[in-house]
Write a protein that holds these residues in place. Structure first.
Motif, PDB file in Angstrom:
ATOM      1  N   PHE A 105       0.869  -1.177   0.000  1.00  0.00           N
ATOM      2  CA  PHE A 105       0.000   0.000   0.000  1.00  0.00           C
ATOM      3  C   PHE A 105       0.908   1.230   0.000  1.00  0.00           C
ATOM      4  N   GLY A 106       1.016   1.897  -1.139  1.00  0.00           N
ATOM      5  CA  GLY A 106       1.822   3.105  -1.210  1.00  0.00           C
ATOM      6  C   GLY A 106       0.961   4.343  -1.029  1.00  0.00           C
ATOM      7  N   PHE A 131       3.031  -8.226   4.049  1.00  0.00           N
ATOM      8  CA  PHE A 131       2.255  -6.992   3.943  1.00  0.00           C
ATOM      9  C   PHE A 131       3.191  -5.808   4.142  1.00  0.00           C
ATOM     10  N   ALA A 132       3.008  -4.740   3.341  1.00  0.00           N
ATOM     11  CA  ALA A 132       3.811  -3.525   3.524  1.00  0.00           C
ATOM     12  C   ALA A 132       2.957  -2.300   3.242  1.00  0.00           C
ATOM     13  N   CYS A 133       3.092  -1.294   4.083  1.00  0.00           N
ATOM     14  CA  CYS A 133       2.454  -0.011   3.819  1.00  0.00           C
ATOM     15  C   CYS A 133       3.492   1.092   4.004  1.00  0.00           C
ATOM     16  N   MET A 134       3.334   2.168   3.253  1.00  0.00           N
ATOM     17  CA  MET A 134       4.372   3.203   3.279  1.00  0.00           C
ATOM     18  C   MET A 134       3.802   4.558   2.896  1.00  0.00           C
ATOM     19  N   TRP A 135       4.532   5.573   3.338  1.00  0.00           N
ATOM     20  CA  TRP A 135       4.225   6.958   2.977  1.00  0.00           C
ATOM     21  C   TRP A 135       5.529   7.738   2.871  1.00  0.00           C
ATOM     22  N   GLY A 179       2.944 -11.423  11.811  1.00  0.00           N
ATOM     23  CA  GLY A 179       3.958 -11.538  12.843  1.00  0.00           C
ATOM     24  C   GLY A 179       4.556 -10.182  13.191  1.00  0.00           C
ATOM     25  N   GLN A 180       5.802 -10.200  13.626  1.00  0.00           N
ATOM     26  CA  GLN A 180       6.469  -8.983  14.089  1.00  0.00           C
ATOM     27  C   GLN A 180       6.469  -7.914  13.007  1.00  0.00           C
ATOM     28  N   VAL A 181       6.131  -6.697  13.409  1.00  0.00           N
ATOM     29  CA  VAL A 181       6.114  -5.562  12.491  1.00  0.00           C
ATOM     30  C   VAL A 181       7.472  -4.869  12.538  1.00  0.00           C
ATOM     31  N   VAL A 182       8.039  -4.631  11.375  1.00  0.00           N
ATOM     32  CA  VAL A 182       9.310  -3.924  11.272  1.00  0.00           C
ATOM     33  C   VAL A 182       9.058  -2.567  10.636  1.00  0.00           C
ATOM     34  N   HIS A 183       9.556  -1.527  11.270  1.00  0.00           N
ATOM     35  CA  HIS A 183       9.478  -0.182  10.697  1.00  0.00           C
ATOM     36  C   HIS A 183      10.845   0.211  10.183  1.00  0.00           C
ATOM     37  N   THR A 240      10.910   8.401   3.659  1.00  0.00           N
ATOM     38  CA  THR A 240      10.040   7.285   3.301  1.00  0.00           C
ATOM     39  C   THR A 240       9.932   6.361   4.499  1.00  0.00           C
ATOM     40  N   ASN A 241       8.723   6.208   5.022  1.00  0.00           N
ATOM     41  CA  ASN A 241       8.463   5.350   6.187  1.00  0.00           C
ATOM     42  C   ASN A 241       7.679   4.128   5.748  1.00  0.00           C
ATOM     43  N   ILE A 242       8.194   2.948   6.070  1.00  0.00           N
ATOM     44  CA  ILE A 242       7.592   1.682   5.670  1.00  0.00           C
ATOM     45  C   ILE A 242       7.366   0.813   6.902  1.00  0.00           C
TER      46      ILE A 242
END
Length: 248
Positions: A105-106, A131-135, A179-183, A240-242
């Motif tokens: 999700f960009g 799953f990945a989301c970013m802004w 599972g674990q979320v990585v930022h 850019t944050n993901i």
């Protein structure tokens, strides 16, 4: 496809928006250990993220609900045979079960019902998919961007960015699906002419929604300020944050 927020009038201006950081995208793919495979890019807009994934060799299914945005994205990727476009939303992508190695999700996760979008992502992901989301977040400590913020907030008291500048970790964890979320984050500098920068502000949906009838006036005030700088171009620093997580 009718959605809550109509981006039709912003579709051309979106072409002037910055790309994501190459370093951040490469780090995301390294975490997922993906060098090829199938990605569903949801809320693909005019193909900023779609293009970055496609040139890295991925087979990309771009899902976008807005006809004008999708038309621009389709034109930009017309020469890439591994990119296909579909009408759909984060909550209802229209894609098959267990079909993708990653769902991305960009700059679109914030305009979804995030829990429904996470459930839909889990449905279309293959086992162990990601799953990945970013802004892209403008660096508001930059003097020019700081001044622009003051222009906006003078005209739109209480202006805020909503969920797009929030940490997404708790939301992803709350789904119980991953599972674990990585930022991760990385900087990127986007150089624009003054005209391109103003055009990009005309695509700023968050500002348009909150400013209402004052929107055009705010953009005009930003344009007046930028033209008053006496330079043809400006450099705009972004981060850019993901957030990325593997299917549980």
């Amino acid at each position: 496809m009718k959605i809550e927020w109509d981006y039709t009038t912003l579709a051309d201006a979106y072409l002037k928006r910055p790309d994501y950081s190459d370093a951040a995208i490469d780090a995301m793919l390294a975490i997922a250990d993906l060098k090829s495979g199938k990605v569903c890019d949801v809320g693909a807009g005019v193909a900023h993220l779609t293009l970055m994934l496609a040139v890295r060799g991925f087979d990309v299914t771009a899902v976008e609900p807005n006809d004008a945005m999708r038309a621009n994205g389709t034109r930009r990727t017309a020469s890439l045979p591994k990119v296909r476009w579909f009408e759909g939303t984060g909550e209802q992508t229209g894609q098959a079960d267990n079909a993708f190695d990653m769902v991305s999700f960009g700059s679109s996760f914030n305009v979804c019902d995030r829990q429904l979008a996470l459930k839909e992502s889990a449905r279309i992901l293959r086992p162990n998919g990601w799953f990945a989301c970013m802004w892209n977040h403008r660096r508001l400590d930059d003097p020019i961007q700081e001044r622009i913020e003051s222009i906006i907030k003078a005209a739109v008291p209480g202006y805020g960015y909503g969920t797009r500048r929030e940490d997404q970790t708790a939301v992803i964890e709350a789904s119980g699906l991953f599972g674990q979320v990585v930022h991760l984050d990385a900087g990127v500098v986007h150089e624009q002419t003054i005209e391109e920068c103003v055009e990009a502000w005309r695509s700023h949906a968050t500002l348009a929604r909150q400013a209402g009838d004052a929107f055009l006036g705010v953009v005009q005030a930003i344009e007046d300020y930028l033209k008053g700088l006496g330079q043809d171009t400006i450099q705009i620093p972004y981060s850019t944050n993901i957030w990325i997580a593997q299917l549980a």
